[in-house]
Design a protein around this motif. Structure first.
Motif, short mmCIF file in Angstrom:
data_model
loop_
_atom_site.label_atom_id
_atom_site.label_comp_id
_atom_site.label_asym_id
_atom_site.label_seq_id
_atom_site.Cartn_x
_atom_site.Cartn_y
_atom_site.Cartn_z
N TRP A 63 0.81 -1.22 0.00
CA TRP A 63 0.00 0.00 0.00
C TRP A 63 0.84 1.27 0.00
O TRP A 63 0.59 2.21 -0.75
CB TRP A 63 -0.92 -0.03 1.23
CG TRP A 63 -1.78 1.17 1.34
CD1 TRP A 63 -1.52 2.30 2.06
CD2 TRP A 63 -3.01 1.39 0.67
NE1 TRP A 63 -2.54 3.20 1.89
CE2 TRP A 63 -3.47 2.67 1.04
CE3 TRP A 63 -3.78 0.62 -0.20
CZ2 TRP A 63 -4.65 3.19 0.57
CZ3 TRP A 63 -4.97 1.16 -0.67
CH2 TRP A 63 -5.39 2.42 -0.28
N ARG A 64 1.86 1.28 0.85
CA ARG A 64 2.64 2.52 1.02
C ARG A 64 3.48 2.86 -0.22
O ARG A 64 3.96 3.96 -0.36
CB ARG A 64 3.57 2.38 2.24
CG ARG A 64 2.79 2.33 3.55
CD ARG A 64 3.72 2.45 4.74
NE ARG A 64 2.98 2.53 5.98
CZ ARG A 64 2.84 1.54 6.86
NH1 ARG A 64 3.40 0.37 6.62
NH2 ARG A 64 2.15 1.71 7.96
N PRO A 353 -6.53 5.91 5.10
CA PRO A 353 -5.40 6.47 5.84
C PRO A 353 -5.77 6.72 7.30
O PRO A 353 -6.94 6.83 7.64
CB PRO A 353 -5.16 7.81 5.13
CG PRO A 353 -6.52 8.22 4.65
CD PRO A 353 -7.21 6.94 4.27
N GLU A 354 -4.73 6.81 8.15
CA GLU A 354 -5.02 7.01 9.57
C GLU A 354 -5.36 8.47 9.87
O GLU A 354 -5.02 9.37 9.09
CB GLU A 354 -3.86 6.51 10.42
CG GLU A 354 -2.56 7.24 10.24
CD GLU A 354 -1.40 6.50 10.91
OE1 GLU A 354 -1.09 5.36 10.47
OE2 GLU A 354 -0.79 7.05 11.84
N MET A 355 -6.05 8.65 11.00
CA MET A 355 -6.44 10.00 11.41
C MET A 355 -6.07 10.17 12.87
O MET A 355 -6.11 9.21 13.64
CB MET A 355 -7.95 10.19 11.30
CG MET A 355 -8.46 10.22 9.89
SD MET A 355 -10.21 10.62 9.84
CE MET A 355 -10.93 9.00 9.97
N SER A 356 -5.74 11.39 13.24
CA SER A 356 -5.49 11.65 14.65
C SER A 356 -5.85 13.08 14.96
O SER A 356 -5.71 13.97 14.10
CB SER A 356 -4.04 11.35 15.00
OG SER A 356 -3.95 11.16 16.39
N ILE A 387 9.41 12.00 -1.20
CA ILE A 387 10.26 10.81 -1.11
C ILE A 387 9.41 9.56 -0.90
O ILE A 387 9.67 8.50 -1.45
CB ILE A 387 11.29 10.97 0.04
CG1 ILE A 387 12.26 12.11 -0.28
CG2 ILE A 387 12.05 9.67 0.31
CD1 ILE A 387 13.13 12.55 0.89
N MET A 388 8.37 9.72 -0.07
CA MET A 388 7.53 8.56 0.25
C MET A 388 6.47 8.29 -0.82
O MET A 388 5.73 7.31 -0.74
CB MET A 388 6.83 8.79 1.60
CG MET A 388 7.79 8.82 2.77
SD MET A 388 7.02 9.46 4.27
CE MET A 388 6.05 8.06 4.80
N GLY A 389 6.35 9.19 -1.78
CA GLY A 389 5.34 9.01 -2.83
C GLY A 389 3.93 9.27 -2.34
O GLY A 389 2.98 8.66 -2.81
N LEU A 390 3.79 10.19 -1.38
CA LEU A 390 2.46 10.45 -0.84
C LEU A 390 1.69 11.42 -1.74
O LEU A 390 2.18 12.49 -2.09
CB LEU A 390 2.56 11.08 0.56
CG LEU A 390 3.19 10.24 1.67
CD1 LEU A 390 3.17 10.99 2.99
CD2 LEU A 390 2.46 8.91 1.81
N ASN A 391 0.48 11.01 -2.12
CA ASN A 391 -0.37 11.90 -2.91
C ASN A 391 -1.41 12.57 -2.03
O ASN A 391 -2.13 13.46 -2.48
CB ASN A 391 -1.11 11.10 -4.00
CG ASN A 391 -0.12 10.49 -4.96
OD1 ASN A 391 0.85 11.14 -5.33
ND2 ASN A 391 -0.34 9.24 -5.32
N GLU A 414 -0.54 9.40 6.35
CA GLU A 414 0.55 8.56 6.87
C GLU A 414 1.18 9.17 8.14
O GLU A 414 1.51 10.36 8.17
CB GLU A 414 1.61 8.42 5.77
CG GLU A 414 2.72 7.45 6.05
CD GLU A 414 2.22 6.01 6.18
OE1 GLU A 414 1.22 5.65 5.53
OE2 GLU A 414 2.83 5.25 6.95
N GLY A 415 1.30 8.35 9.17
CA GLY A 415 2.00 8.79 10.38
C GLY A 415 1.20 9.71 11.29
O GLY A 415 1.73 10.22 12.29
#
Ligand code: FAD
Length: 464
Positions: A63-64, A353-356, A387-391, A414-415
């Motif tokens: 996934w990541r 994706p996670e939420m906080s 770098i992480m390829g996050l869209n 993410e994170g």
């Protein structure tokens, strides 16, 4: 006069923390646990299994990495239930081992069996084989947690219709999944299974979901779910659930629609596991959901030497807060005054994706009529994100215009559940926007989003 200074019923996060804290004070402690192994819902069916399942899914599905290599990218081509269970069992074994060692190191005694009150100081323990033992305690902590709500109209069968405790023992992976209840548990499992390319429909009778979270964050999250073809049936009450000839669930909704799926997860609520405690003998009672009322600062029940902590006392029903409650109860029982709890604690929702979130949402700030300004950062604006390829991924911070103080931080992506702690520290230390403007953050990190969101708000606040 009594066999033990403290008897703890239940070995979940609150029971565990209370037992160890009591032992550290030098008291004799017995933990009674009816399950086969110590750890509670948290270790065996709730927090740790769901988070392990999530991690396994994200790893095996690749996934990541999909931001770079495309949606069809997989680390393992055919992922089966066995792949998910293997990592789960290893993680749980390790958790239990650490917990047993912690009890042993601190001379906490454990008894396996079901506890019930005989009188306010006497507990009867019935072992699986039927043997009965009786023990007395100067103090008792009720830390029995909850079990899934299982209404009669849901045809639970352990094969295609599950509750949230059973889903961690999945016999096979479904092609399609209907999830009833868009609370934290329902949303987490719906998004985890959808990351495995299972076709998921999330059903919720209310028109909105996770209302305690900032609306903008939920909009962002909803957009991502829809983009992955997760079917959202909001404002849709369930009229009936039946099984077809192949034992597949058919869910009829009040708005006339039907959801047919390979499997169904019923995740609409939990009730306090208090019905077999014989609480009347202790002089205690429960509300309609089996929960016990306590004095919030001390966690004492109506009977002063009996405490209750964790999910059995209701909101916020988190492992994180349960642990603190257990510690507070133990400290109070033995005359140690624990420091007052911080004003704000974080919520982590381990969806994909996670939420906080920590502090006030924009809706709350408006309701309180506090003049405010928001700052937004998108993870794709950070070099780490590239770098992480996050869209996707977003951070939103809310500041008071008058005092410049941070009022709330809301993160999806993410994170998020780790990143939130920077905001939590600033918030509880009553920090202002200046912290984010004046300080340097490691580069390249996702934490840089704090700087970007801070500057975004600052630019607008200075103009005002
Ligand atoms: C699917 C799921 C995911 C979750 N994810 C998170 C998360 O990501 N983060 C988070 O902070 N929280 C999460 N939670 C919530 C968290 O698991 C609970 O808040 C926490 O487990 C509550 O702890 P507790 O101390 O009340 O005890 P529990 O963990 O509920 O354990 C209670 C124990 O008491 C035992 N017991 C009950 N009755 C008796 C009796 N009569 N005699 C002896 N023993 C008894 C039970 O067997 C059990 O072992 C999740 C919950 C679920 C269901």
């Amino acid at each position: 006069m009594y066999d033990f200074d403290m008897i703890v019923i239940g070995s979940g996060p609150s029971g565990r923390r209370a037992a160890v804290q009591s032992a550290k004070i030098g008291k004799s402690v017995l933990v009674v646990e009816k399950g086969r192994r110590v750890g509670g819902v948290s270790v065996h069916t709730g927090t740790i299994p769901s988070k392990t399942l999530r991690e396994t899914v994200l790893n095996l599905s690749g996934w990541r990495e999909r931001g770079f290599y495309g949606r069809s990218y997989r680390v393992k081509q055919d992922i089966g239930a066995g792949d998910l269970m293997a990592r789960l069992h290893k993680t749980l074994d390790h958790e239990v081992e650490v917990l047993e060692h912690q009890f042993a190191r601190n001379a906490v005694k454990t008894a396996r069996g079901e506890a019930r009150f005989v009188d306010p100081h006497t507990i009867e323990i019935t072992a699986e084989g039927g043997e009965v033992d009786t023990v007395t305690g100067a103090h008792v902590l009720i830390a029995v947690g909850t079990r899934p709500f299982r209404p009669d109209y849901v045809p639970f069968n352990g094969m295609s219709v599950f509750d949230s405790d059973e889903i961690v023992d999945l016999p096979r992976l479904p092609r399609s999944l209907a999830v009833i209840g868009a609370g934290v548990i329902g949303v987490e499992y719906a998004s985890i299974f959808s990351a495995l390319d299972v076709s998921v429909t999330l059903i919720e009778p209310r028109a909105t979901f996770l209302d305690f979270i900032d609306k903008e964050l939920i909009e962002e999250f909803t957009h991502e779910l829809r983009d992955r073809n997760v079917g959202l049936r909001l404002g849709a009450a369930v009229s009936s659930i039946t099984l077809d000839a192949r034992e597949r669930p058919v869910c009829k909704l009040a708005d006339g629609r039907t959801v047919q799926s390979d499997m169904l997860l019923f995740a609409a609520g939990r009730v306090g596991a208090t019905d077999r405690l014989n609480l009347e003998a202790a002089g205690l009672s429960v509300d309609h959901r089996g929960r016990i009322t306590v004095e919030p600062k001390t966690l004492q029940t109506a009977v002063p030497h009996i405490y209750a902590a964790g999910d059995v006392i209701g909101f916020p029903s988190l492992a994180s807060t349960s642990m603190e409650q257990g510690r507070v109860a133990a400290c109070h029982a033995f005359g140690l005054e624990p420091p007052p709890p911080p004003e704000f604690f974080p919520y982590g929702i381990y969806s994909v994706p996670e939420m906080s979130t920590v502090g006030m949402s924009e809706e709350e700030v408006r309701k309180r009529e506090i003049p405010y300004e928001c700052g937004i950062a998108r993870f794709r604006e950070t070099s780490r994100g590239h770098i992480m390829g996050l869209n996707s991924g977003m951070m939103k911070m809310i500041f008071s215009v008058k005092t410049r103080r941070l009022l709330g931080v809301h993160i999806v992506g993410e994170g998020a559940t780790e990143l939130i702690h920077i905001g939590q520290a600033v918030l509880n230390l009553k920090g202002t926007i200046d912290y984010f403007i004046e300080n340097t953050f490691n580069y390249p990190t996702l934490a840089e989003a704090y700087k970007i969101a801070g500057l975004d708000a600052w630019n607008r606040m200075t103009r005002v």
